[in-house]
Write a protein that holds these residues in place. Structure first.
Motif, short mmCIF file in Angstrom:
data_model
loop_
_atom_site.label_atom_id
_atom_site.label_comp_id
_atom_site.label_asym_id
_atom_site.label_seq_id
_atom_site.Cartn_x
_atom_site.Cartn_y
_atom_site.Cartn_z
N PHE A 112 9.32 9.62 1.28
CA PHE A 112 8.10 10.55 1.31
C PHE A 112 8.68 11.89 1.71
CE2 PHE A 112 5.17 7.00 0.98
CZ PHE A 112 3.98 7.75 0.71
N ASN A 113 9.85 11.90 2.70
CA ASN A 113 10.35 13.22 2.79
C ASN A 113 10.93 13.96 1.59
OD1 ASN A 113 9.48 13.06 5.61
ND2 ASN A 113 11.48 12.27 6.39
N GLU A 114 11.49 13.31 0.99
CA GLU A 114 12.37 13.85 -0.11
C GLU A 114 11.01 14.28 -1.39
OE1 GLU A 114 14.73 10.68 -1.77
OE2 GLU A 114 16.36 11.03 -0.15
N SER A 115 10.01 13.44 -1.33
CA SER A 115 9.03 13.74 -2.30
C SER A 115 8.40 15.18 -1.81
CB SER A 115 7.98 12.59 -2.29
OG SER A 115 6.84 13.03 -2.97
N THR A 116 7.82 15.15 -0.64
CA THR A 116 7.47 16.40 0.15
C THR A 116 8.37 17.68 -0.10
OG1 THR A 116 6.58 15.18 1.79
CG2 THR A 116 6.73 17.45 2.26
N ASN A 117 9.61 17.35 0.07
CA ASN A 117 10.64 18.60 -0.15
C ASN A 117 10.51 19.15 -1.66
OD1 ASN A 117 11.42 18.78 2.30
ND2 ASN A 117 13.25 17.62 2.12
N GLN A 118 10.49 17.97 -2.65
CA GLN A 118 10.16 18.26 -4.11
C GLN A 118 8.73 19.20 -4.25
OE1 GLN A 118 10.18 14.40 -5.85
NE2 GLN A 118 11.69 15.10 -7.37
N TYR A 119 7.80 18.69 -3.56
CA TYR A 119 6.58 19.42 -3.94
C TYR A 119 6.40 20.91 -3.26
CZ TYR A 119 3.11 15.71 -5.30
OH TYR A 119 2.27 14.67 -6.15
N VAL A 129 0.87 -1.38 0.06
CA VAL A 129 -0.16 -0.06 -0.13
C VAL A 129 0.88 1.25 -0.08
CG1 VAL A 129 -1.90 1.32 1.14
CG2 VAL A 129 -1.58 -1.27 1.26
N VAL A 130 2.03 1.29 0.84
CA VAL A 130 2.63 2.57 1.07
C VAL A 130 3.51 2.66 -0.32
CG1 VAL A 130 4.68 3.52 2.18
CG2 VAL A 130 2.65 2.28 3.46
N SER A 131 4.07 1.51 -0.93
CA SER A 131 4.62 1.72 -2.13
C SER A 131 3.63 2.49 -3.43
CB SER A 131 5.11 0.25 -2.65
OG SER A 131 5.74 0.25 -4.11
N HIS A 132 2.43 1.86 -3.17
CA HIS A 132 1.48 2.55 -4.15
C HIS A 132 1.34 3.86 -3.82
CE1 HIS A 132 -2.15 3.11 -6.46
NE2 HIS A 132 -2.81 3.62 -5.38
N MET A 133 1.17 4.41 -2.55
CA MET A 133 0.93 5.71 -2.12
C MET A 133 2.20 6.50 -2.75
SD MET A 133 -0.34 5.11 1.50
CE MET A 133 -0.33 6.91 2.20
N SER A 134 3.56 5.86 -2.62
CA SER A 134 4.71 6.65 -3.08
C SER A 134 4.67 6.83 -4.48
CB SER A 134 5.82 5.92 -2.48
OG SER A 134 7.00 6.48 -2.96
N ILE A 135 4.41 5.83 -5.17
CA ILE A 135 4.32 5.93 -6.73
C ILE A 135 3.42 6.90 -7.28
CG2 ILE A 135 3.85 4.53 -8.63
CD1 ILE A 135 5.15 2.14 -7.22
N VAL A 136 2.17 6.95 -6.77
CA VAL A 136 1.31 7.94 -7.12
C VAL A 136 1.65 9.44 -6.79
CG1 VAL A 136 -1.32 8.63 -6.92
CG2 VAL A 136 -0.64 6.22 -7.00
N ASP A 137 2.05 9.50 -5.50
CA ASP A 137 2.49 10.87 -5.15
C ASP A 137 3.49 11.32 -6.16
OD1 ASP A 137 0.81 10.81 -3.10
OD2 ASP A 137 2.41 11.49 -1.20
N GLN A 138 4.47 10.66 -6.44
CA GLN A 138 5.42 11.06 -7.40
C GLN A 138 4.93 11.17 -8.90
OE1 GLN A 138 8.94 11.84 -7.27
NE2 GLN A 138 8.01 12.35 -5.34
N LEU A 139 4.04 10.26 -9.26
CA LEU A 139 3.32 10.50 -10.52
C LEU A 139 2.74 11.77 -10.80
CD1 LEU A 139 2.07 9.02 -13.25
CD2 LEU A 139 -0.13 8.54 -11.83
N TRP A 140 1.87 12.22 -9.71
CA TRP A 140 1.18 13.47 -9.69
C TRP A 140 2.13 14.65 -9.75
CZ3 TRP A 140 -3.18 14.02 -11.97
CH2 TRP A 140 -4.01 13.06 -11.96
#
Length: 165
Positions: A88-95, A45-56
């Motif tokens: 997730f922290n890296e993704s958040t920083n990107q956003y 589930v968490v992997s899916h969430m990570s992939i989708v956050d990055q996709l968007w």
């Protein structure tokens, strides 16, 4: 005043951190444990969430969906909870870096999905989607934890409102 979509994205980040902290307490055995549910493990589930956050993120920053789907095919379900938290922290920083550069959240983009076709949507609508997608899957994880005898944490929006985020 902060745009409502940004407030919801901030809630999404807060709720993920709350849940990931709980998953860290339970450890990687629980995180990777096989479960009879919508997903075969919490890590899936968490992997899916990570992939989708990055996709968007890719879509919001101007990459078309077909290209973004090709970029985000890397599964992360074998990673430890600590590695996922870092991702997730890296993704958040990107956003945040992208969105804090005076991006017009009401800017209309053309979303062209392979399964539903083209539509106009705004960056703020995409942020709302990211937030609601996270709510849905955090609910999956909570149910999976409870199914296996573990408590979860409250990640309701009202809890966020009253937290010291």
């Amino acid at each position: 005043m902060t745009h409502h979509a940004m407030k919801m994205y901030d809630y999404h980040v807060w709720a993920n951190k709350e849940l990931f902290h709980r998953l860290s307490e339970l450890g990687n055995d629980v995180y990777h444990q096989t479960v009879q549910s919508v997903f075969p493990s919490i890590s899936k589930v968490v992997s899916h969430m990570s992939i989708v956050d990055q996709l968007w993120f890719h879509i919001i920053s101007g990459i078309n969906m077909t290209e973004a789907l090709e970029i985000e095919k890397v599964e992360s379900d074998t990673k430890s909870i600590e590695e996922i938290i870092k991702m997730f922290n890296e993704s958040t920083n990107q956003y945040r870096e992208y969105l804090n550069n005076q991006v017009d959240l009401d800017k209309i983009l053309i979303l062209d999905t392979p399964w539903a076709g083209r539509r106009e949507t705004s960056i703020s609508e995409m942020l709302m989607h990211i937030s609601t997608h996270g709510v849905y899957h955090r609910g999956n994880i909570t149910a999976m934890l409870r199914q296996n005898g573990y408590s979860s944490v409250t990640t309701d929006l009202t809890s966020y409102w009253y937290s010291d985020q």
